[in-house]
Motif scaffolding. Structure first.
Motif, mmCIF file in Angstrom:
data_model
loop_
_atom_site.group_PDB
_atom_site.id
_atom_site.type_symbol
_atom_site.label_atom_id
_atom_site.label_comp_id
_atom_site.label_asym_id
_atom_site.label_seq_id
_atom_site.Cartn_x
_atom_site.Cartn_y
_atom_site.Cartn_z
ATOM 1 N N GLY A 1 -4.517 5.652 8.645
ATOM 2 C CA GLY A 1 -3.086 5.924 8.700
ATOM 3 C C GLY A 1 -2.285 5.323 7.553
ATOM 4 O O GLY A 1 -1.076 5.532 7.481
ATOM 5 N N VAL A 2 -2.940 4.562 6.652
ATOM 6 C CA VAL A 2 -2.240 3.990 5.499
ATOM 7 C C VAL A 2 -3.095 4.215 4.253
ATOM 8 O O VAL A 2 -4.150 3.591 4.093
ATOM 9 C CB VAL A 2 -1.969 2.477 5.659
ATOM 10 C CG1 VAL A 2 -1.121 1.969 4.488
ATOM 11 C CG2 VAL A 2 -1.283 2.174 6.978
ATOM 12 N N SER A 3 -2.646 5.103 3.387
ATOM 13 C CA SER A 3 -3.379 5.320 2.138
ATOM 14 C C SER A 3 -3.334 4.047 1.295
ATOM 15 O O SER A 3 -2.372 3.278 1.349
ATOM 16 C CB SER A 3 -2.753 6.473 1.348
ATOM 17 O OG SER A 3 -2.786 7.661 2.100
ATOM 18 N N ASN A 4 -4.381 3.816 0.536
ATOM 19 C CA ASN A 4 -4.465 2.700 -0.413
ATOM 20 C C ASN A 4 -4.688 1.336 0.243
ATOM 21 O O ASN A 4 -4.668 0.318 -0.453
ATOM 22 C CB ASN A 4 -3.191 2.586 -1.283
ATOM 23 C CG ASN A 4 -2.871 3.848 -2.028
ATOM 24 O OD1 ASN A 4 -3.732 4.414 -2.686
ATOM 25 N ND2 ASN A 4 -1.631 4.308 -1.911
ATOM 26 N N LEU A 5 -4.882 1.268 1.559
ATOM 27 C CA LEU A 5 -5.016 -0.036 2.217
ATOM 28 C C LEU A 5 -6.421 -0.220 2.779
ATOM 29 O O LEU A 5 -6.936 0.628 3.508
ATOM 30 C CB LEU A 5 -3.991 -0.186 3.342
ATOM 31 C CG LEU A 5 -4.005 -1.534 4.083
ATOM 32 C CD1 LEU A 5 -3.814 -2.708 3.125
ATOM 33 C CD2 LEU A 5 -2.927 -1.551 5.171
ATOM 34 N N THR B 1 -12.258 -9.522 -9.674
ATOM 35 C CA THR B 1 -12.478 -8.087 -9.835
ATOM 36 C C THR B 1 -11.144 -7.394 -10.100
ATOM 37 O O THR B 1 -10.098 -7.870 -9.662
ATOM 38 C CB THR B 1 -13.121 -7.478 -8.569
ATOM 39 O OG1 THR B 1 -13.236 -6.059 -8.742
ATOM 40 C CG2 THR B 1 -12.293 -7.747 -7.327
ATOM 41 N N ASP B 2 -11.208 -6.281 -10.819
ATOM 42 C CA ASP B 2 -10.021 -5.471 -11.071
ATOM 43 C C ASP B 2 -9.986 -4.234 -10.173
ATOM 44 O O ASP B 2 -9.230 -3.294 -10.423
ATOM 45 C CB ASP B 2 -9.980 -5.032 -12.542
ATOM 46 C CG ASP B 2 -9.789 -6.204 -13.490
ATOM 47 O OD1 ASP B 2 -9.086 -7.158 -13.116
ATOM 48 O OD2 ASP B 2 -10.352 -6.160 -14.600
ATOM 49 N N GLU B 3 -10.781 -4.248 -9.110
ATOM 50 C CA GLU B 3 -10.885 -3.074 -8.248
ATOM 51 C C GLU B 3 -9.592 -2.795 -7.481
ATOM 52 O O GLU B 3 -9.301 -1.652 -7.134
ATOM 53 C CB GLU B 3 -12.040 -3.262 -7.264
ATOM 54 C CG GLU B 3 -12.307 -2.054 -6.399
ATOM 55 C CD GLU B 3 -13.526 -2.216 -5.515
ATOM 56 O OE1 GLU B 3 -13.759 -1.322 -4.674
ATOM 57 O OE2 GLU B 3 -14.239 -3.239 -5.642
ATOM 58 N N ALA C 1 0.831 -1.205 0.000
ATOM 59 C CA ALA C 1 0.000 0.000 0.000
ATOM 60 C C ALA C 1 0.865 1.255 0.000
ATOM 61 O O ALA C 1 0.569 2.230 -0.701
ATOM 62 C CB ALA C 1 -0.931 -0.012 1.213
ATOM 63 N N GLU C 2 1.955 1.227 0.762
ATOM 64 C CA GLU C 2 2.823 2.405 0.837
ATOM 65 C C GLU C 2 3.690 2.567 -0.407
ATOM 66 O O GLU C 2 4.326 3.604 -0.578
ATOM 67 C CB GLU C 2 3.664 2.343 2.116
ATOM 68 C CG GLU C 2 2.793 2.506 3.371
ATOM 69 C CD GLU C 2 3.570 2.679 4.652
ATOM 70 O OE1 GLU C 2 4.772 2.340 4.681
ATOM 71 O OE2 GLU C 2 2.969 3.165 5.638
ATOM 72 N N LYS C 3 3.691 1.534 -1.262
ATOM 73 C CA LYS C 3 4.330 1.676 -2.574
ATOM 74 C C LYS C 3 3.373 2.302 -3.586
ATOM 75 O O LYS C 3 3.729 2.491 -4.747
ATOM 76 C CB LYS C 3 4.790 0.311 -3.084
ATOM 77 C CG LYS C 3 5.999 -0.254 -2.357
ATOM 78 C CD LYS C 3 6.427 -1.597 -2.933
ATOM 79 C CE LYS C 3 6.993 -1.432 -4.329
ATOM 80 N NZ LYS C 3 7.512 -2.723 -4.883
ATOM 81 N N GLY C 4 2.137 2.578 -3.158
ATOM 82 C CA GLY C 4 1.170 3.233 -4.028
ATOM 83 C C GLY C 4 0.171 2.300 -4.686
ATOM 84 O O GLY C 4 -0.634 2.748 -5.512
ATOM 85 N N LEU C 5 0.183 1.011 -4.318
ATOM 86 C CA LEU C 5 -0.758 0.054 -4.898
ATOM 87 C C LEU C 5 -2.020 -0.015 -4.045
ATOM 88 O O LEU C 5 -1.941 -0.087 -2.809
ATOM 89 C CB LEU C 5 -0.127 -1.338 -4.981
ATOM 90 C CG LEU C 5 1.130 -1.466 -5.859
ATOM 91 C CD1 LEU C 5 1.686 -2.877 -5.780
ATOM 92 C CD2 LEU C 5 0.813 -1.098 -7.308
#
Length: 302
Positions: free
Chosen positions: A64-68, A126-128, A30-34
């Motif tokens: 506290g964690v974007s993308n997660l 899913t591709d979400e 998640a912190e790698k931007g995925l």
């Protein structure tokens, strides 16, 4: 550059720390931007404890964690949803008596297993999300779950006899779900799309179970990608007589892991603190992925 898998499964004997390793891996990606989802199929799920927030049977953003995002699959709720989907067309077409009969036929442990499989295959269909991480139940239950949809002819043949019913529901439900499940099985067997990681500790029983389970997965076409050896005592702690004796034992088992498990390996030292909260998960992720590469042989000091 090595391709990032879309799906990562974590499994292992109960108590080896697979939820902690899965959660740290989720934070890492998640912190790698995925856009990352971590899902647990373990009835003894504790993602809420690890992330220190309420999660439950719904996709929930991690604070506290974007993308997660995270979800704890509740087997009772998943089974109720699965039964309702199976019964809905019957309820519309037939009377209460038929619905009652089918409710009884769907009341079995096999139905609960299929409901859990059906729920997590939703996230493989899913591709979400860029990557989905599955924190699975202890190995025996996980292997049983993954074996269920492999032999479709058996289920359809059983459904064609008598009532046309199996623990998966009416034969029409099986046929309607077949394409989705076949796609899931194909993805599970794709070494680039899906990674399967065993977590173990340097002890006799986890080693034995990892070897056995990796073999059983291989028999259904699912390859183990790597192992994480968790709970290794730091060298500086081995001056203490108690830890020295345990450290010597761990070294013997690490040598056994090197010899008997010919897979890439990562090692995780035993931490002084409990693995809970985003800050500690980031620390574990850094040790697992930023400070080391997976190796075939774990270095063992004298």
């Amino acid at each position: 550059m090595k391709k990032t898998p879309r799906f990562i499964f974590f499994s292992g004997k109960g108590g080896v720390g697979k939820t902690s390793m899965a959660s740290s891996t989720a934070v890492y990606y998640a912190e790698k931007g995925l856009k990352t989802l971590i899902v647990t199929t373990d009835p003894a799920a504790n993602l809420s404890d690890v992330f220190e927030q309420q999660i439950g049977h719904k996709v929930t953003a991690i604070e506290g964690v974007s993308n997660l995002l995270a979800m704890e699959i509740d087997s009772d709720e998943a089974t109720a949803e699965y039964r309702e989907r199976a019964l809905a067309p019957i309820r519309e077409a037939f009377g209460d008596e038929m619905v009652t009969i089918m409710e009884e036929q769907l009341n079995s442990p096999c139905t609960e297993e299929m409901a859990s499989f059906d729920k997590f295959t939703d996230f493989m269909d899913t591709d979400e999300y860029d990557i989905v991480i599955f924190d699975t139940a202890p190995t025996g239950h996980t292997i049983r779950l993954l074996e269920l949809p492999v032999d479709w002819s058996k289920h359809i043949e059983e459904s064609s006899k008598g009532s046309g019913q199996t623990c998966m529901g009416p034969v029409q439900n099986i046929q309607d779900s077949k394409d989705k499940y076949d796609r899931a099985v194909k993805l599970l067997q794709d070494k680039e799309e899906t990674h399967f990681i065993f977590v173990l500790q340097p002890e006799a029983t986890p080693i034995k179970e990892t070897i056995r389970s990796a073999k059983e997965l291989g028999e259904i076409g699912i390859n183990t990608t790597e192992v994480i050896v968790n709970g290794i005592l730091p060298e500086e702690e081995l001056l203490n007589p108690f830890f020295k004796k345990r450290g010597e034992m761990q070294k013997r088992y690490l040598q056994q892991i090197n010899t008997e498990i010919p897979l890439p390996k990562r090692k995780m030292q035993l931490l002084a603190e409990e693995i809970r909260g985003v800050e500690i998960l980031e620390k574990v992720a850094d040790q697992l992925y930023n400070q080391q590469e997976a190796v075939n042989q774990i270095e063992i000091s004298n």
